[in-house]
Design an enzyme around this catalytic site. Structure first.
Site, PDB file in Angstrom:
ATOM      1  N   GLU A 214      32.638  -5.520  77.221  1.00 39.10           N
ATOM      2  CA  GLU A 214      33.355  -4.858  76.136  1.00 39.10           C
ATOM      3  C   GLU A 214      34.828  -5.266  76.187  1.00 39.10           C
ATOM      4  OE1 GLU A 214      31.761  -2.597  73.756  1.00 39.10           O
ATOM      5  OE2 GLU A 214      30.290  -3.861  74.737  1.00 39.10           O
ATOM      6  N   LYS A 229      24.562   3.815  74.421  1.00 39.82           N
ATOM      7  CA  LYS A 229      23.267   3.301  73.944  1.00 39.82           C
ATOM      8  C   LYS A 229      22.190   4.382  74.087  1.00 39.82           C
ATOM      9  CE  LYS A 229      24.542  -1.493  74.689  1.00 39.82           C
ATOM     10  NZ  LYS A 229      24.841  -2.485  75.707  1.00 39.82           N
TER      11      LYS A 229
HETATM   12  N1  HSE Z   1      29.184  -5.038  76.887  1.00 42.51           N
HETATM   13  C1  HSE Z   1      27.826  -4.907  76.450  1.00 42.51           C
HETATM   14  C2  HSE Z   1      26.911  -5.348  77.573  1.00 42.51           C
HETATM   15  C3  HSE Z   1      27.631  -5.731  75.221  1.00 42.51           C
HETATM   16  O1  HSE Z   1      27.403  -5.943  78.543  1.00 42.51           O
HETATM   17  O2  HSE Z   1      25.724  -5.081  77.528  1.00 42.51           O
HETATM   18  C4  HSE Z   1      26.353  -5.489  74.506  1.00 42.51           C
HETATM   19  O3  HSE Z   1      26.260  -4.189  74.003  1.00 42.51           O
END
Ligand code: HSE
Length: 349
Positions: A214, A229
């Site tokens: 991110e 999520k």
């Molecule tokens: N930063 C997130 C990950 C990106 O590493 O899974 C995908 O949602």
């Protein structure tokens, strides 16, 4: 084959936006031939990478070249540069808004406003931005329905690996009682690299370089990304109404390379596992590192690969394994959602 030219505007031109435009640059002809899908990228707005708008369409190959060579698109020849994200969301000249700004897990902003405004203005919206979906899914869904447009967000979980639309569309009609798996690419990559001898910091830097992390990597390593999520899975697939505060959460920052190697000596691997469980009217969600035996199906899900198992009434467990993050991988999620909009509007009407 029915063809249609779609006018696309991008809000955000970071990893995902660039990945998506890279695919468009490479596959224009193939998309036209296979699906009758034609497009014009009418505008892009990004406060860092630059903004440009041209009703005649921007050249995806040139956009890719500029961002590769200069790191921004501020010198794009021609087009208006005096635009911002809301110009794209309101423009009468755009059919589909691709919202790919960084995730804010608390407010969903600025993505939430972008999506609201675009839907209010009658545009289809495709996003990989987790914040707005986690924070305001029922409201956005209702708004899209009221306006007769589509809101699609395959990329919010497992990048382009089908997860959201698999559950919503391909498995329509099932009841999902539990979802568990590995849903963060960055942390799984770091845990794997530490096992191979890299330090935590080196592995994180590598995950950033590859476009997995991110914008603020604390979101990944402290488990926030996996937690959001979990909220999306609960609220979208199980009709729950939970928030990030309801998720029991622990990240991987306390795990050392020694812990990882010691687990391996004992025939185990440490994995950051997400679980969402529905019991009656209640949904519980958690994210935490766990030691699992090497014989466990998730033990061999390594690197940026992620996996999810949906426990359903009609099918029993259904497991998917595939990339969890990445520029092209998430660009693919955007593309598949746009092609779904195209299919719906050219074939089924
Ligand atoms: N930063 C997130 C990950 C990106 O590493 O899974 C995908 O949602």
């Amino acid at each position: 084959m029915p063809t249609r030219v779609w006018r696309i505007g991008l809000v955000g031109f970071g990893n995902v936006g660039q990945g998506f435009v890279r695919i468009l640059a490479r596959k224009r002809e193939e998309l036209r031939k296979r699906y009758g899908f034609e497009f014009k990228i009418v505008g892009i707005a990004d406060p860092i990478k630059g903004s440009v708008y041209d009703s005649e369409g921007l050249d995806p190959k040139l956009l890719v070249k500029l961002v590769d060579e200069k790191g921004h698109i501020k010198d794009y020849p021609g087009g208006r540069k005096d635009i911002d994200s809301l110009t794209i969301c309101r423009s009468g000249d755009i059919d589909i808004v691709v919202e790919v700004t960084p995730t804010n897990i608390e407010t969903g902003e600025p993505g939430l406003t972008h999506i609201r405004v675009a839907l209010e203005h009658g545009k289809h919206v495709v996003t990989s931005n987790k914040g707005p979906i986690a924070v305001a899914y029922p409201e956005l869904k209702e708004l899209a329905e009221r306006k007769g447009v589509m809101l699609r967000f395959e990329g919010v979980v497992l990048s382009g690996t089908p997860a959201i639309n698999l559950a919503l569309e391909a498995m329509a009609g099932v009841d999902i009682t539990k979802v568990e798996g590995i849903v963060n690419g960055t942390t799984n990559f770091i845990l794997t690299k530490m096992e191979e001898g890299m330090s935590y910091e080196e592995a994180l830097r590598e995950a950033q370089r590859l476009g997995y992390a991110e914008a603020d990597p604390t979101m990944d390593v402290e488990g926030w990304d996996a937690a959001i999520k979990a909220v999306i899975i609960a609220n979208v697939l199980m009709d729950a109404r939970i928030t990030i505060k309801d998720v029991e959460r622990e990240g991987i920052t306390k795990i050392t390379p020694e812990d990882v190697k010691e687990a391996l000596r004992n025939g185990q691997r440490i994995k950051l596992l997400m679980r969402v469980v529905r019991e009656g009217g209640n949904v519980r969600a958690s994210v935490k590192p766990e030691r699992i035996n090497l014989s466990h199906p998730l033990a061999n899900v390594v690197g940026v690969t992620n996996a999810l198992t949906f426990y359903t009434d009609h099918l029993g467990p259904v497991t998917i394994v595939g990339p969890g993050a990445g520029r092209i991988e998430t660009g693919q999620a955007i593309l598949s959602d746009i092609l779904a909009i195209h299919r719906y509007h050219t074939r089924f009407r």
